[in-house]
Design a protein around this motif. Structure first.
Motif, mmCIF file in Angstrom:
data_model
loop_
_atom_site.group_PDB
_atom_site.id
_atom_site.type_symbol
_atom_site.label_atom_id
_atom_site.label_comp_id
_atom_site.label_asym_id
_atom_site.label_seq_id
_atom_site.Cartn_x
_atom_site.Cartn_y
_atom_site.Cartn_z
ATOM 1 N N LEU A 119 38.632 39.964 37.909
ATOM 2 C CA LEU A 119 38.502 40.412 36.378
ATOM 3 C C LEU A 119 37.271 39.855 35.655
ATOM 4 N N ILE A 120 36.760 38.595 36.171
ATOM 5 C CA ILE A 120 35.721 38.158 35.339
ATOM 6 C C ILE A 120 34.344 38.506 36.019
ATOM 7 N N CYS A 121 34.175 38.913 37.174
ATOM 8 C CA CYS A 121 32.924 39.556 37.657
ATOM 9 C C CYS A 121 32.680 41.071 36.963
ATOM 10 N N PRO A 122 31.242 40.708 36.287
ATOM 11 C CA PRO A 122 30.726 42.016 35.672
ATOM 12 C C PRO A 122 30.580 43.327 36.535
ATOM 13 N N ALA A 123 30.372 43.013 37.986
ATOM 14 C CA ALA A 123 30.227 44.227 38.969
ATOM 15 C C ALA A 123 30.438 43.749 40.179
ATOM 16 N N PRO A 124 31.829 43.918 40.561
ATOM 17 C CA PRO A 124 32.299 43.468 42.107
ATOM 18 C C PRO A 124 31.571 44.228 43.014
ATOM 19 N N GLU A 125 30.896 45.663 42.736
ATOM 20 C CA GLU A 125 30.517 46.425 43.545
ATOM 21 C C GLU A 125 29.045 46.152 44.173
ATOM 22 N N ASN A 126 28.569 45.102 43.512
ATOM 23 C CA ASN A 126 27.513 44.397 43.731
ATOM 24 C C ASN A 126 27.462 43.095 44.150
ATOM 25 N N HIS A 127 28.688 42.473 44.252
ATOM 26 C CA HIS A 127 28.842 40.974 44.585
ATOM 27 C C HIS A 127 29.839 40.746 45.730
ATOM 28 N N LYS A 128 28.826 40.553 46.879
ATOM 29 C CA LYS A 128 29.617 40.470 48.285
ATOM 30 C C LYS A 128 30.645 39.507 48.273
ATOM 31 N N ALA A 129 30.275 38.401 47.589
ATOM 32 C CA ALA A 129 31.350 37.227 47.721
ATOM 33 C C ALA A 129 32.860 37.593 47.205
ATOM 34 N N VAL A 130 32.642 38.519 46.096
ATOM 35 C CA VAL A 130 33.991 38.784 45.324
ATOM 36 C C VAL A 130 34.466 40.123 46.115
ATOM 37 N N GLN A 131 33.809 40.861 46.810
ATOM 38 C CA GLN A 131 34.406 41.814 47.812
ATOM 39 C C GLN A 131 35.199 41.313 48.856
ATOM 40 N N ASP A 132 34.433 40.286 49.552
ATOM 41 C CA ASP A 132 34.919 39.517 51.056
ATOM 42 C C ASP A 132 35.917 38.659 50.318
ATOM 43 N N GLY A 133 35.702 37.771 49.622
ATOM 44 C CA GLY A 133 36.701 36.633 49.151
ATOM 45 C C GLY A 133 37.953 36.953 48.278
ATOM 46 N N ALA A 134 37.721 38.026 47.439
ATOM 47 C CA ALA A 134 38.708 38.376 46.413
ATOM 48 C C ALA A 134 39.371 39.877 46.771
ATOM 49 N N LEU A 135 38.706 40.880 46.727
ATOM 50 C CA LEU A 135 39.183 42.229 46.918
ATOM 51 C C LEU A 135 39.861 42.257 48.399
ATOM 52 N N LEU A 136 39.165 41.769 49.200
ATOM 53 C CA LEU A 136 39.717 42.004 50.666
ATOM 54 C C LEU A 136 41.258 41.405 50.780
ATOM 55 N N PRO A 137 41.364 40.096 50.561
ATOM 56 C CA PRO A 137 42.498 39.318 50.699
ATOM 57 C C PRO A 137 43.720 39.826 49.490
ATOM 58 N N LEU A 138 43.209 40.343 48.591
ATOM 59 C CA LEU A 138 44.224 41.078 47.415
ATOM 60 C C LEU A 138 44.815 42.349 47.916
ATOM 61 N N ALA A 139 43.688 43.024 48.711
ATOM 62 C CA ALA A 139 44.229 44.608 48.940
ATOM 63 C C ALA A 139 45.683 44.392 49.518
ATOM 64 N N LYS A 140 46.136 43.743 50.228
ATOM 65 C CA LYS A 140 47.627 43.819 50.973
ATOM 66 C C LYS A 140 48.506 43.796 49.748
ATOM 67 N N GLU A 141 48.758 43.111 48.762
ATOM 68 C CA GLU A 141 49.681 42.930 47.877
ATOM 69 C C GLU A 141 49.409 43.542 46.321
ATOM 70 N N GLY A 142 47.967 43.521 46.102
ATOM 71 C CA GLY A 142 47.525 44.009 44.650
ATOM 72 C C GLY A 142 47.028 45.332 44.478
ATOM 73 N N LEU A 143 46.546 46.129 45.595
ATOM 74 C CA LEU A 143 45.833 47.323 45.379
ATOM 75 C C LEU A 143 46.645 48.499 45.917
ATOM 76 N N LEU A 144 46.669 49.530 45.257
ATOM 77 C CA LEU A 144 47.301 50.762 45.720
ATOM 78 C C LEU A 144 46.481 51.453 46.580
#
Length: 261
Positions: free
Chosen positions: A210-235
């Motif tokens: 939520l706080i990251c201006p551009a997750p598509e450009n931020h590998k740490a957010v892609q790997d450390g947040a979006l990836l583990p959240l995919a199971k329960e939070g993403l459609l």
């Protein structure tokens, strides 16, 4: 210091706010949407996200996806997380607590140490993803060092500095990063004792998105947040969109994680 609402409700994928240094970017509005008992505003956000995706086109041949397409994919994931939060109000409260730590005590300590006579200028320098780096690294450290809590601040500081260097992003002073981490860690550690590791990890990861201006450009957010959240939070729709714009290795790890869910 008054904080501009335009930053809290930011839809663009850049943050240059000198009032908060990025510590209030986007997430306060995300939590407001999640708390709203009416689904109207959340549906509007989803419709906007779907429209933005529909306006983009798949890349031709081996070309990389356009920035607009990448941004639309991560926006879709953010909308999913806000919807998930609307059904999990306890997590909203945890995220609020963590966000208030960053926007309050941490910013205040950085102002005292590094702000000098021009605190707004100093805060502007923080807008280079310090906060999402910090949140993702804390979530990772909690998992790896849960039995050695006192080692976490040093570990988090090292991870942030190494990540920024590896991704070619602006270098922040070791002392600045260390102070931000130490100031944030004290109250977060107390929350772990009362709430539990898993809940704080989840809160840090969602807040990072939520706080990251551009997750598509931020590998740490892609790997450390979006990836583990995919199971329960993403459609599934958002996962498919992310698969179209993120690297093959990320997609492989996503599918492996979902197969093991």
């Amino acid at each position: 210091m008054t904080h501009p609402v335009i930053c809290e409700r930011a839809k663009g994928h850049y943050c240059g706010c000198s009032a908060c240094g990025g510590a209030q970017h986007g997430w306060t509005n995300g939590l407001s949407l999640a708390r709203d008992p009416s689904p109207v505003a959340r549906q509007k956000a989803r419709d906007d996200s779907d429209l933005a995706w529909a306006k983009t086109r798949p890349p031709v041949g081996r070309r990389k996806p356009s920035r607009d397409r990448q941004a639309a994919a991560t926006d879709s994931a953010t909308v999913d997380l806000v919807d998930w939060l609307s059904e999990n109000p306890d997590t909203i409260d945890r995220i609020q607590e963590i966000g208030d730590i960053l926007a309050g005590p941490v910013i205040q300590e950085l102002d005292k140490k590094f702000g000098g006579s021009r605190p707004r200028e100093a805060r502007r320098q923080l807008n280079s993803d310090l906060w999402c780096d910090l949140l993702v690294a804390v979530a990772e450290a909690i998992e790896k060092l849960s039995k050695a809590m006192d080692r976490i601040p040093g570990y988090v500081t090292t991870v942030i500095l190494q990540s920024r260097k590896a991704e070619g992003r602006s270098v922040l002073l070791d002392a600045l990063v260390g102070l931000a981490v130490r100031t944030a860690w004290g109250p977060i550690k107390s929350m772990i004792h009362t709430t539990g590791i898993e809940e704080i990890q989840r809160g840090c990861r969602i807040l990072a998105v939520l706080i990251c201006p551009a997750p598509e450009n931020h590998k740490a957010v892609q790997d450390g947040a979006l990836l583990p959240l995919a199971k329960e939070g993403l459609l599934e729709t958002s996962r498919e969109r992310l698969e179209q714009v993120f690297p093959e290795d990320w997609v492989r790890r996503l599918r492996e994680g979902l197969d093991g869910a």
